[in-house]
Design a protein around this motif. Structure first.
Motif, mmCIF file in Angstrom:
data_model
loop_
_atom_site.group_PDB
_atom_site.id
_atom_site.type_symbol
_atom_site.label_atom_id
_atom_site.label_comp_id
_atom_site.label_asym_id
_atom_site.label_seq_id
_atom_site.Cartn_x
_atom_site.Cartn_y
_atom_site.Cartn_z
ATOM 1 N N SER A 366 0.820 -1.217 0.000
ATOM 2 C CA SER A 366 0.000 0.000 0.000
ATOM 3 C C SER A 366 0.853 1.267 0.000
ATOM 4 C CB SER A 366 -0.920 0.017 1.219
ATOM 5 O OG SER A 366 -0.198 0.303 2.412
ATOM 6 N N LYS A 367 2.144 1.133 0.361
ATOM 7 C CA LYS A 367 3.095 2.255 0.458
ATOM 8 C C LYS A 367 2.721 3.250 1.565
ATOM 9 C CE LYS A 367 5.453 0.759 -3.101
ATOM 10 N NZ LYS A 367 5.628 1.516 -4.338
ATOM 11 N N ARG A 368 1.903 2.810 2.507
ATOM 12 C CA ARG A 368 1.553 3.652 3.646
ATOM 13 C C ARG A 368 2.471 3.336 4.820
ATOM 14 N NH1 ARG A 368 -0.368 7.742 1.883
ATOM 15 N NH2 ARG A 368 -1.475 8.237 3.820
ATOM 16 N N GLN A 369 2.622 4.273 5.744
ATOM 17 C CA GLN A 369 3.540 4.077 6.862
ATOM 18 C C GLN A 369 2.926 3.149 7.913
ATOM 19 O OE1 GLN A 369 4.322 8.077 8.082
ATOM 20 N NE2 GLN A 369 2.247 8.476 8.776
ATOM 21 N N VAL A 370 3.813 2.376 8.568
ATOM 22 C CA VAL A 370 3.390 1.319 9.477
ATOM 23 C C VAL A 370 3.929 1.579 10.876
ATOM 24 C CG1 VAL A 370 3.370 -1.170 9.896
ATOM 25 C CG2 VAL A 370 3.465 -0.310 7.535
ATOM 26 N N LEU A 371 3.068 1.435 11.863
ATOM 27 C CA LEU A 371 3.478 1.477 13.265
ATOM 28 C C LEU A 371 3.345 0.067 13.820
ATOM 29 C CD1 LEU A 371 4.260 2.786 15.945
ATOM 30 C CD2 LEU A 371 1.834 3.372 16.288
ATOM 31 N N ASP A 379 11.369 -10.547 13.717
ATOM 32 C CA ASP A 379 11.502 -10.611 12.258
ATOM 33 C C ASP A 379 10.731 -9.478 11.591
ATOM 34 O OD1 ASP A 379 13.023 -12.866 12.560
ATOM 35 O OD2 ASP A 379 11.460 -14.274 11.950
ATOM 36 N N VAL A 380 9.557 -9.131 12.143
ATOM 37 C CA VAL A 380 8.773 -8.026 11.600
ATOM 38 C C VAL A 380 9.557 -6.724 11.694
ATOM 39 C CG1 VAL A 380 6.766 -6.557 12.008
ATOM 40 C CG2 VAL A 380 6.503 -9.025 11.982
ATOM 41 N N ALA A 381 10.148 -6.461 12.860
ATOM 42 C CA ALA A 381 10.912 -5.224 13.047
ATOM 43 C C ALA A 381 12.045 -5.130 12.040
ATOM 44 C CB ALA A 381 11.448 -5.148 14.472
ATOM 45 N N THR A 387 12.984 -1.970 4.961
ATOM 46 C CA THR A 387 12.197 -1.359 3.883
ATOM 47 C C THR A 387 11.833 0.104 4.157
ATOM 48 O OG1 THR A 387 10.140 -2.186 4.878
ATOM 49 C CG2 THR A 387 11.201 -3.566 3.189
ATOM 50 N N ASN A 388 12.239 0.639 5.298
ATOM 51 C CA ASN A 388 11.893 2.014 5.685
ATOM 52 C C ASN A 388 10.373 2.231 5.689
ATOM 53 O OD1 ASN A 388 12.639 4.741 6.431
ATOM 54 N ND2 ASN A 388 12.002 5.389 4.387
ATOM 55 N N ALA A 389 9.652 1.205 6.174
ATOM 56 C CA ALA A 389 8.193 1.267 6.139
ATOM 57 C C ALA A 389 7.586 1.933 7.369
ATOM 58 C CB ALA A 389 7.620 -0.141 6.001
ATOM 59 N N GLY A 390 8.372 2.090 8.424
ATOM 60 C CA GLY A 390 7.829 2.673 9.641
ATOM 61 C C GLY A 390 8.762 2.433 10.802
ATOM 62 N N LEU A 391 8.194 2.196 11.978
ATOM 63 C CA LEU A 391 9.018 1.943 13.147
ATOM 64 C C LEU A 391 8.336 0.950 14.066
ATOM 65 C CD1 LEU A 391 8.811 4.894 15.704
ATOM 66 C CD2 LEU A 391 7.209 4.593 13.825
ATOM 67 N N THR A 392 9.140 0.353 14.961
ATOM 68 C CA THR A 392 8.659 -0.633 15.921
ATOM 69 C C THR A 392 8.875 -0.119 17.326
ATOM 70 O OG1 THR A 392 9.239 -2.435 14.396
ATOM 71 C CG2 THR A 392 8.849 -3.019 16.706
ATOM 72 N N ILE A 393 7.812 -0.193 18.150
ATOM 73 C CA ILE A 393 7.867 0.285 19.530
ATOM 74 C C ILE A 393 7.317 -0.803 20.434
ATOM 75 C CG2 ILE A 393 7.070 2.055 21.157
ATOM 76 C CD1 ILE A 393 6.724 3.933 18.765
ATOM 77 N N ASP A 394 7.990 -1.057 21.538
ATOM 78 C CA ASP A 394 7.545 -2.072 22.484
ATOM 79 C C ASP A 394 6.226 -1.668 23.136
ATOM 80 O OD1 ASP A 394 7.663 -3.354 25.458
ATOM 81 O OD2 ASP A 394 8.730 -4.616 24.017
ATOM 82 N N TYR A 395 5.419 -2.655 23.487
ATOM 83 C CA TYR A 395 4.121 -2.382 24.118
ATOM 84 C C TYR A 395 4.250 -1.477 25.337
ATOM 85 C CZ TYR A 395 1.314 -5.707 21.382
ATOM 86 O OH TYR A 395 0.634 -6.333 20.372
ATOM 87 N N ASP A 396 5.286 -1.664 26.143
ATOM 88 C CA ASP A 396 5.414 -0.936 27.408
ATOM 89 C C ASP A 396 6.062 0.436 27.275
ATOM 90 O OD1 ASP A 396 4.256 -3.034 28.848
ATOM 91 O OD2 ASP A 396 6.183 -4.077 29.004
ATOM 92 N N ASN A 397 6.563 0.764 26.092
ATOM 93 C CA ASN A 397 7.261 2.047 25.920
ATOM 94 C C ASN A 397 6.253 3.131 25.537
ATOM 95 O OD1 ASN A 397 9.064 4.108 25.496
ATOM 96 N ND2 ASN A 397 10.442 2.907 24.191
#
Length: 446
Positions: A366-371, A379-381, A387-397
């Motif tokens: 879709s070329k949309r940004q992903v959180l 593996d997802v992160a 791919t510079n698709a977005g960023l990954t943040i831990d549940y507790d952060n």
């Protein structure tokens, strides 16, 4: 020359699968797209699927991807879901959801009994009664029809058991393609297994892993786990996206709304309570945010998610659609400002890092940004970063969650995206089908 004439000159692969149109949702996608592109790589698919299966989601539009002239053979699948529905006090012909991930209410004793029955009496899964009729049907079919190779795709792992028996009888080369692990999946421990049932699962799994000419897994971490379990190399071919799905598609018009979306199953083990809290705080702290926020959820959602959203005061910001056809899902993704990808929180020894929700690749398409909310070393992160698709943040952060959501929102007000997926072509289903076809070429030439 028409495709159905050309197909007479291709090698033939028997594709043993459970999910097939009119099945909807993400489960059917890999099967459908491989069949769509196999001919371009020298293989003619012969699809073997169940007749009148109890699919959790029905979407007739998925059939548009079936190539003209594709041979589809079926036999009746006897499924025990009527028993489970009876235990739940539901209509016997109701479509069964994933009882481990999604609940309509707090589970009671009858739910637990249903889970015990499923894990201990139906091995490897609730489609086990389809195995013997399928073997009988295919044994007869193969006497008059030439097949060069077999692929089985699971779960359900009953497909692998069908392929295992046919392979043992005929010695036709065989690839076992796994979307999820078998005994190493997170919900395996929820079955309340007896020692006898656990050993039977393990024995059947070992027979598949040791007998198949090739074993394929959809994530690098699970590939490593399965290689250690089976004592042999395992191939990695991930899920993907189909470029055709995004051509000539108009994004959904959401007006002047900042849309945070999640598509697909949202279970109890991925309910982002911290996200709902942060969004509620932003409504009171960030000027304009309350009037712009829209939360889109589409698919099967656990009752705990709705409860958390209501408790956080976000009920009026929620737009929920239980089911959308595939084309509407794509329109929704294209019209979203932030696409949510929620990873399993996991428990025990389960390798949560290996789960790659299939929706990730459609998000990329879709070329949309992903959180992504989940472990930063998953593996997802890694795919998101690569791919510079977005960023990954831990549940507790929660601090990082809030600050980055504010960044997304401020960029949206300026008509910008902070991230845009790049170099994603290797995840296209056309390229992935080429990889699977190469494995077929290898095992069929021996």
């Amino acid at each position: 020359m028409p495709i159905f004439v050309l197909s007479a000159y291709l090698k033939r692969v028997l594709y043993i699968i459970y999910y097939w149109p009119p099945c909807g949702g993400i489960s059917v996608l890999r099967n459908l797209k491989f069949v769509k592109y196999f001919r371009e790589f020298g293989w003619e698919p012969v699809v073997f699927a169940p007749e009148d299966a109890n699919y959790p989601v029905i979407d007739p539009t998925t059939a548009k991807d079936i190539p003209p002239g594709t041979e589809v053979i079926k036999t009746k699948a006897v499924e025990p879901f009527a028993i489970f529905n009876l235990l739940q006090g539901r209509k016997m012909d109701s479509r069964v959801k994933d009882v481990f991930l999604v609940r309509e209410a707090r589970p009671g004793i009858m739910h637990k009994l249903g889970v015990w029955v499923r894990g201990n009496l139906f091995i490897p899964d609730a489609r086990m009664l389809w195995i013997n009729p399928s073997v009988k049907y295919l044994r007869k079919y193969l006497k008059t029809h030439h097949i060069d190779a077999i692929i089985s795709y699971g779960p359900p792992h009953s497909t692998h058991r069908i392929a295992y028996r046919i392979h043992k009888e005929t010695n036709i080369p065989w690839i076992a393609d796994f979307q999820d692990p078998w005994t190493q999946i997170d919900y395996f421990e929820k079955f309340m297994l007896t020692d006898f049932a656990r050993k039977k699962h393990q024995t059947q799994e070992k027979e598949v892993l040791e007998s198949a000419d090739k074993v394929v897994m959809v994530s690098p971490s699970w590939r490593k786990d399965m290689a250690e379990l089976g004592g042999r190399p395992v191939e990695y071919i991930p899920f993907g996206y189909d470029e055709d799905d995004f051509r000539n598609t108009t994004p959904k018009d959401n007006g002047n709304k900042f849309v945070i979306s999640h598509y697909g199953t949202l279970g109890t083990d991925r309910n982002p309570e911290q996200l709902w809290t942060v969004l509620a705080e932003m409504m009171s702290e960030v000027p304009g945010f309350e009037s712009h926020l829209l939360i889109d959820l589409a698919g099967v959602v656990d009752y705990s998610v709705f409860h958390s959203i209501e408790e956080s005061g976000l009920k009026d910001k929620l737009r929920y659609v239980p089911f959308m056809t595939k084309d509407k899902v794509i329109e929704g993704m294209l019209g979203s400002d932030v696409l949510l990808l929620l990873l399993n929180k996991g428990f025990g020894d389960y390798n949560v890092k290996g789960r790659i929700p299939a929706k990730l690749f459609e998000y990329l398409g879709s070329k949309r940004q992903v959180l992504v909310i989940g472990q930063a070393d998953s593996d997802v992160a890694n795919i998101i970063s690569e791919t510079n698709a977005g960023l990954t943040i831990d549940y507790d952060n929660t601090e990082a969650l809030k600050s980055n959501l504010i960044r997304f929102y401020e960029a949206w007000k300026e008509g910008k995206q902070l991230y845009s997926p790049q170099n994603i072509e290797k995840y296209s289903f056309k390229n992935l089908t080429g990889q699977m076809a190469a494995l077929l070429d290898e095992i069929s030439s021996k």
